[in-house]
Design a protein around this motif. Structure first.
Motif, PDB file in Angstrom:
ATOM      1  N   GLU A   1      40.529  47.820  42.986  1.00  0.00           N
ATOM      2  CA  GLU A   1      40.967  49.062  43.640  1.00  0.00           C
ATOM      3  C   GLU A   1      42.113  49.717  42.870  1.00  0.00           C
ATOM      4  OE1 GLU A   1      38.995  50.091  46.062  1.00  0.00           O
ATOM      5  OE2 GLU A   1      38.002  48.154  45.832  1.00  0.00           O
ATOM      6  N   THR A   2      43.110  48.920  42.499  1.00  0.00           N
ATOM      7  CA  THR A   2      44.297  49.440  41.815  1.00  0.00           C
ATOM      8  C   THR A   2      43.942  50.109  40.500  1.00  0.00           C
ATOM      9  OG1 THR A   2      45.619  47.674  42.790  1.00  0.00           O
ATOM     10  CG2 THR A   2      46.588  48.804  40.926  1.00  0.00           C
ATOM     11  N   GLU A   3      43.043  49.486  39.737  1.00  0.00           N
ATOM     12  CA  GLU A   3      42.715  49.979  38.392  1.00  0.00           C
ATOM     13  C   GLU A   3      41.390  50.736  38.327  1.00  0.00           C
ATOM     14  OE1 GLU A   3      44.949  49.883  36.148  1.00  0.00           O
ATOM     15  OE2 GLU A   3      46.311  48.508  37.172  1.00  0.00           O
ATOM     16  N   ASP A   4      40.721  50.912  39.482  1.00  0.00           N
ATOM     17  CA  ASP A   4      39.431  51.606  39.549  1.00  0.00           C
ATOM     18  C   ASP A   4      38.422  50.973  38.583  1.00  0.00           C
ATOM     19  OD1 ASP A   4      37.647  53.452  40.570  1.00  0.00           O
ATOM     20  OD2 ASP A   4      38.153  54.975  39.077  1.00  0.00           O
ATOM     21  N   LEU A   5      38.294  49.644  38.670  1.00  0.00           N
ATOM     22  CA  LEU A   5      37.414  48.891  37.771  1.00  0.00           C
ATOM     23  C   LEU A   5      35.975  48.915  38.267  1.00  0.00           C
ATOM     24  CD1 LEU A   5      39.749  45.815  37.227  1.00  0.00           C
ATOM     25  CD2 LEU A   5      39.440  47.786  35.712  1.00  0.00           C
ATOM     26  N   LYS A   6      35.043  48.956  37.328  1.00  0.00           N
ATOM     27  CA  LYS A   6      33.612  48.947  37.662  1.00  0.00           C
ATOM     28  C   LYS A   6      32.949  47.638  37.208  1.00  0.00           C
ATOM     29  CE  LYS A   6      33.706  53.338  38.930  1.00  0.00           C
ATOM     30  NZ  LYS A   6      34.849  53.343  39.819  1.00  0.00           N
ATOM     31  N   VAL A   7      33.688  46.816  36.482  1.00  0.00           N
ATOM     32  CA  VAL A   7      33.173  45.550  35.977  1.00  0.00           C
ATOM     33  C   VAL A   7      33.031  44.562  37.137  1.00  0.00           C
ATOM     34  CG1 VAL A   7      33.694  43.622  34.418  1.00  0.00           C
ATOM     35  CG2 VAL A   7      34.351  45.935  33.790  1.00  0.00           C
ATOM     36  N   THR A   8      31.998  43.736  37.114  1.00  0.00           N
ATOM     37  CA  THR A   8      31.853  42.675  38.103  1.00  0.00           C
ATOM     38  C   THR A   8      32.918  41.618  37.820  1.00  0.00           C
ATOM     39  OG1 THR A   8      29.476  43.047  38.248  1.00  0.00           O
ATOM     40  CG2 THR A   8      30.287  40.900  39.006  1.00  0.00           C
ATOM     41  N   LEU A   9      33.777  41.351  38.803  1.00  0.00           N
ATOM     42  CA  LEU A   9      34.842  40.352  38.652  1.00  0.00           C
ATOM     43  C   LEU A   9      34.535  39.167  39.556  1.00  0.00           C
ATOM     44  CD1 LEU A   9      37.911  42.767  38.790  1.00  0.00           C
ATOM     45  CD2 LEU A   9      36.853  41.766  36.751  1.00  0.00           C
ATOM     46  N   LEU A  10      34.558  37.970  38.976  1.00  0.00           N
ATOM     47  CA  LEU A  10      34.244  36.766  39.739  1.00  0.00           C
ATOM     48  C   LEU A  10      35.438  35.823  39.793  1.00  0.00           C
ATOM     49  CD1 LEU A  10      30.637  36.020  38.412  1.00  0.00           C
ATOM     50  CD2 LEU A  10      31.338  37.422  40.361  1.00  0.00           C
ATOM     51  N   SER A  11      35.489  35.073  40.885  1.00  0.00           N
ATOM     52  CA  SER A  11      36.592  34.156  41.155  1.00  0.00           C
ATOM     53  C   SER A  11      36.189  32.712  40.868  1.00  0.00           C
ATOM     54  CB  SER A  11      36.966  34.299  42.641  1.00  0.00           C
ATOM     55  OG  SER A  11      37.849  33.282  43.031  1.00  0.00           O
ATOM     56  N   ASP A  12      36.986  32.028  40.052  1.00  0.00           N
ATOM     57  CA  ASP A  12      36.734  30.617  39.702  1.00  0.00           C
ATOM     58  C   ASP A  12      38.030  29.821  39.919  1.00  0.00           C
ATOM     59  OD1 ASP A  12      35.603  28.274  38.697  1.00  0.00           O
ATOM     60  OD2 ASP A  12      35.897  28.856  36.605  1.00  0.00           O
ATOM     61  N   PRO A  13      38.461  29.696  41.194  1.00  0.00           N
ATOM     62  CA  PRO A  13      39.761  29.073  41.469  1.00  0.00           C
ATOM     63  C   PRO A  13      39.858  27.599  41.072  1.00  0.00           C
ATOM     64  CG  PRO A  13      38.572  29.488  43.510  1.00  0.00           C
ATOM     65  CD  PRO A  13      37.788  30.128  42.412  1.00  0.00           C
ATOM     66  N   ASP A  14      38.739  26.881  41.030  1.00  0.00           N
ATOM     67  CA  ASP A  14      38.814  25.454  40.659  1.00  0.00           C
ATOM     68  C   ASP A  14      38.550  25.239  39.161  1.00  0.00           C
ATOM     69  OD1 ASP A  14      36.099  25.843  40.511  1.00  0.00           O
ATOM     70  OD2 ASP A  14      35.580  24.369  42.043  1.00  0.00           O
ATOM     71  N   HIS A  15      38.398  26.338  38.403  1.00  0.00           N
ATOM     72  CA  HIS A  15      38.242  26.310  36.937  1.00  0.00           C
ATOM     73  C   HIS A  15      36.943  25.666  36.461  1.00  0.00           C
ATOM     74  CE1 HIS A  15      42.869  25.960  37.299  1.00  0.00           C
ATOM     75  NE2 HIS A  15      42.518  27.225  37.321  1.00  0.00           N
ATOM     76  N   ALA A  16      35.986  25.396  37.338  1.00  0.00           N
ATOM     77  CA  ALA A  16      34.756  24.703  36.932  1.00  0.00           C
ATOM     78  C   ALA A  16      33.979  25.494  35.880  1.00  0.00           C
ATOM     79  CB  ALA A  16      33.875  24.433  38.148  1.00  0.00           C
ATOM     80  N   VAL A  17      33.828  26.790  36.084  1.00  0.00           N
ATOM     81  CA  VAL A  17      33.077  27.612  35.132  1.00  0.00           C
ATOM     82  C   VAL A  17      33.911  27.844  33.879  1.00  0.00           C
ATOM     83  CG1 VAL A  17      31.913  29.833  34.762  1.00  0.00           C
ATOM     84  CG2 VAL A  17      31.710  28.659  36.963  1.00  0.00           C
ATOM     85  N   LEU A  18      35.196  28.100  34.062  1.00  0.00           N
ATOM     86  CA  LEU A  18      36.098  28.256  32.912  1.00  0.00           C
ATOM     87  C   LEU A  18      35.995  27.037  32.001  1.00  0.00           C
ATOM     88  CD1 LEU A  18      39.057  29.704  34.945  1.00  0.00           C
ATOM     89  CD2 LEU A  18      38.156  30.815  32.908  1.00  0.00           C
ATOM     90  N   GLU A  19      36.023  25.853  32.597  1.00  0.00           N
ATOM     91  CA  GLU A  19      35.940  24.618  31.805  1.00  0.00           C
ATOM     92  C   GLU A  19      34.563  24.463  31.168  1.00  0.00           C
ATOM     93  OE1 GLU A  19      37.488  21.097  33.691  1.00  0.00           O
ATOM     94  OE2 GLU A  19      39.211  22.214  34.466  1.00  0.00           O
ATOM     95  N   ALA A  20      33.498  24.788  31.916  1.00  0.00           N
ATOM     96  CA  ALA A  20      32.135  24.657  31.385  1.00  0.00           C
ATOM     97  C   ALA A  20      31.931  25.546  30.161  1.00  0.00           C
ATOM     98  CB  ALA A  20      31.114  25.005  32.470  1.00  0.00           C
ATOM     99  N   TYR A  21      32.642  26.659  30.124  1.00  0.00           N
ATOM    100  CA  TYR A  21      32.518  27.595  29.007  1.00  0.00           C
ATOM    101  C   TYR A  21      33.573  27.376  27.923  1.00  0.00           C
ATOM    102  CZ  TYR A  21      28.756  30.385  30.928  1.00  0.00           C
ATOM    103  OH  TYR A  21      27.522  30.801  31.373  1.00  0.00           O
ATOM    104  N   GLY A  22      34.401  26.348  28.086  1.00  0.00           N
ATOM    105  CA  GLY A  22      35.420  26.069  27.086  1.00  0.00           C
ATOM    106  C   GLY A  22      36.571  27.061  27.116  1.00  0.00           C
TER     107      GLY A  22
END
Length: 158
Positions: A84-105
């Motif tokens: 909302e603040t930046e008027d973004l159109k990109v899909t933003l996803l939440s990974d609070p436990d870092h599982a996907v971040l870690e899977a992708y290095g």
């Protein structure tokens, strides 16, 4: 620490919540190329620059057959505020436990201002239509990254 992906690897499958709490999966994008980018924190200067650059070029990427997904450890509520603040159109996803971040290095030891700590490594992984890693870029710069990506992928900016 997590292994970095290489071209030719199968992109790790994921399903994460977006800013509205909807579940979004990599599998939803089969048949299209996907630019998955990982950033440390919403509403910070570098991450805002990067997200705005992706938003500004979203139609250009889409026209070339690419979807764009941004992933950070932020909670969906913060992603909604960021959008909302930046008027973004990109899909933003939440990974609070870092599982996907870690899977992708994209999560591990990094250095900033001379100190070493564990956190999100600003990264971009390009996944082809079949779910295979086409490119994996680590420690990218927030500023100028999208323009470089457009050049590297030979996509003409609008």
């Amino acid at each position: 620490m997590s292994e970095r992906l290489q071209a030719g690897d199968t992109a790790p499958a994921f399903t994460l919540s977006d800013a509205d709490g909807n579940q979004v999966s990599l599998a939803d994008h089969l048949g299209r190329k996907v630019i998955v980018y990982f950033y440390p924190a919403a509403l910070t200067p570098g991450c805002t620059t990067q997200a705005c650059d992706f938003t500004d070029n979203l139609e250009v990427f889409a026209g070339a057959g690419y979807d764009v997904i941004g992933i950070s450890p932020d909670k969906p509520e913060k992603l909604g505020k960021f959008r909302e603040t930046e008027d973004l159109k990109v899909t933003l996803l939440s990974d609070p436990d870092h599982a996907v971040l870690e899977a992708y290095g994209a999560y591990g030891e990094k250095q900033n201002y001379g100190r070493t700590y564990v956190g999100v490594i600003r990264s971009t992984v390009i996944v082809d239509e079949q779910g295979t890693v086409e490119r994996a870029l680590y420690n990218v710069k927030a500023t100028g990254h999208v323009a470089k990506l457009l050049r590297d992928l030979k996509i003409a900016a609008g």
